[in-house]
Design a protein around this motif. Structure first.
Motif, short mmCIF file in Angstrom:
data_model
loop_
_atom_site.label_atom_id
_atom_site.label_comp_id
_atom_site.label_asym_id
_atom_site.label_seq_id
_atom_site.Cartn_x
_atom_site.Cartn_y
_atom_site.Cartn_z
N SER A 150 0.82 -1.21 0.00
CA SER A 150 0.00 0.00 0.00
C SER A 150 0.85 1.26 0.00
O SER A 150 2.07 1.21 0.13
N ALA A 158 -0.71 6.33 -12.23
CA ALA A 158 -0.48 6.15 -10.80
C ALA A 158 0.24 7.33 -10.16
O ALA A 158 0.36 7.40 -8.93
N LEU A 164 -1.10 9.20 -7.13
CA LEU A 164 -1.18 8.45 -5.87
C LEU A 164 0.08 8.58 -5.02
O LEU A 164 0.07 8.26 -3.84
N THR A 171 -5.27 2.93 -15.08
CA THR A 171 -5.23 2.66 -13.64
C THR A 171 -4.50 1.36 -13.36
O THR A 171 -4.26 0.54 -14.26
N PHE A 190 -5.21 -1.14 -3.83
CA PHE A 190 -5.62 -0.28 -4.95
C PHE A 190 -6.74 -0.93 -5.75
O PHE A 190 -6.89 -0.67 -6.94
#
Length: 230
Positions: free
Chosen positions: A55, A153, A156, A205, A226
Motif C-alpha cells: 500500500s 499512478a 497516488l 489505472t 488499490f
C-alpha cells in the motif's frame, strides 16, 4: 555512466556511487531506502507464487518494480535471441532499451530492499522472438502500458522525491514507446493510441494495467490496497 551488463542474464553491475548518480537524486534514493527499511507494511507472498504490491508509496514503487522486471526480462530475451533479419541499428536500439530497463529494475529493487516483491517469472510463450512483427508488437504493448501505468499512478504518490524519480523514468519510457512505434510504422512516433487530442499521453489505472501485465507473468501480481485482487 559505464555499466557492466551480462548480455544473457541482463544483470547489471555498477558502483554504488554511479548508481546514485544515475538516479540524479542521491538524497531521494536515501529517503526511499530509509523509509522502506522501517515501513510497517510488508509485501504479501502466498504459497501459490502471487505477490501483492502493498500500500501507499511502497505499493506504487513495487508496482513500478513489477513492470520494470517484465520489461527487462523481455528485452534481455530480445537481445539474446535477436529476431531474423534484425539490422545492426535495430539491435543497438534494443540493447540500449534493455540496458535502461535493467537499470530501472535494479534501482527499484535496491530502493525497496526488504519491501520489494519477489522476483517475477515471465511467461513469454506466446511471443515469437524470431519474428520482427511479433517482437515489435509486444515491445509496443509493453512500452505503451508502462507509460500509461506511470501516468495513471502518479497522482497516488505522496512523497515528492518519489514523484521526481518516477517522472524521470517515465520520460525515458516514453522515448522507448515513440521509438518502437516509429520502427513499426515510420513517421508515426506519436500515434493516436498513445497521445490524445489534447497532446497528452493516455493513462491507465492499476486495475487496468495489472491484468494485462499478468498475462505475461507466471508469478501473478495483485494490488489489494488499490482495488485489484487478481
Amino acid at each position: 555512466m559505464k555499466t557492466d551488463i551480462n548480455p544473457i542474464t541482463g544483470n547489471v553491475n555498477m558502483a554504488r556511487r554511479s548508481f546514485l548518480r544515475y538516479a540524479g537524486a542521491g538524497v531521494a534514493t536515501a529517503a526511499v531506502v530509509g523509509v522502506t527499511a522501517c515501513h510497517k507494511d510488508r509485501v504479501i507472498v502466498n504459497p501459490g507464487g502471487t505477490s501483492d504490491i502493498g500500500s501507499d508509496d511502497i505499493g506504487i514503487l513495487n508496482y513500478a518494480y513489477a513492470l520494470e522486471q517484465l520489461e527487462a526480462a523481455f528485452y534481455t530475451e530480445v537481445v539474446a535471441h535477436a529476431y531474423t533479419g534484425i539490422s545492426t541499428v535495430e539491435l543497438n536500439y534494443m540493447t540500449d532499451i534493455r540496458d535502461h530497463e535493467v537499470v530501472h529494475r535494479e534501482f527499484f529493487k535496491a530502493a525497496l530492499k526488504s519491501n520489494a516483491i519477489m522476483s517475477l517469472t515471465p511467461d513469454f510463450s506466446k511471443i515469437d522472438f524470431s519474428n520482427r512483427t511479433s517482437v515489435l508488437a509486444t515491445a509496443k504493448a509493453f512500452e505503451d502500458l508502462g507509460v500509461q501505468a506511470y501516468d495513471g499512478a502518479g497522482f497516488l504518490i505522496k512523497t515528492p522525491e518519489y514523484l521526481t524519480i518516477a517522472g524521470k523514468i517515465v520520460s525515458v519510457e516514453a522515448r522507448h514507446a515513440a521509438l518502437i512505434a516509429n520502427l513499426i510504422s515510420p513517421g508515426s512516433f506519436v500515434p493516436d493510441d498513445q497521445v490524445d487530442g489534447n497532446g497528452l499521453n493516455k493513462s491507465a489505472t492499476i486495475a487496468q494495467v495489472l491484468p494485462i501485465a499478468n498475462t505475461f507473468l507466471k508469478t501473478k501480481v495483485t494490488a489489494k490496497a488499490f482495488n485489484y485482487n487478481g
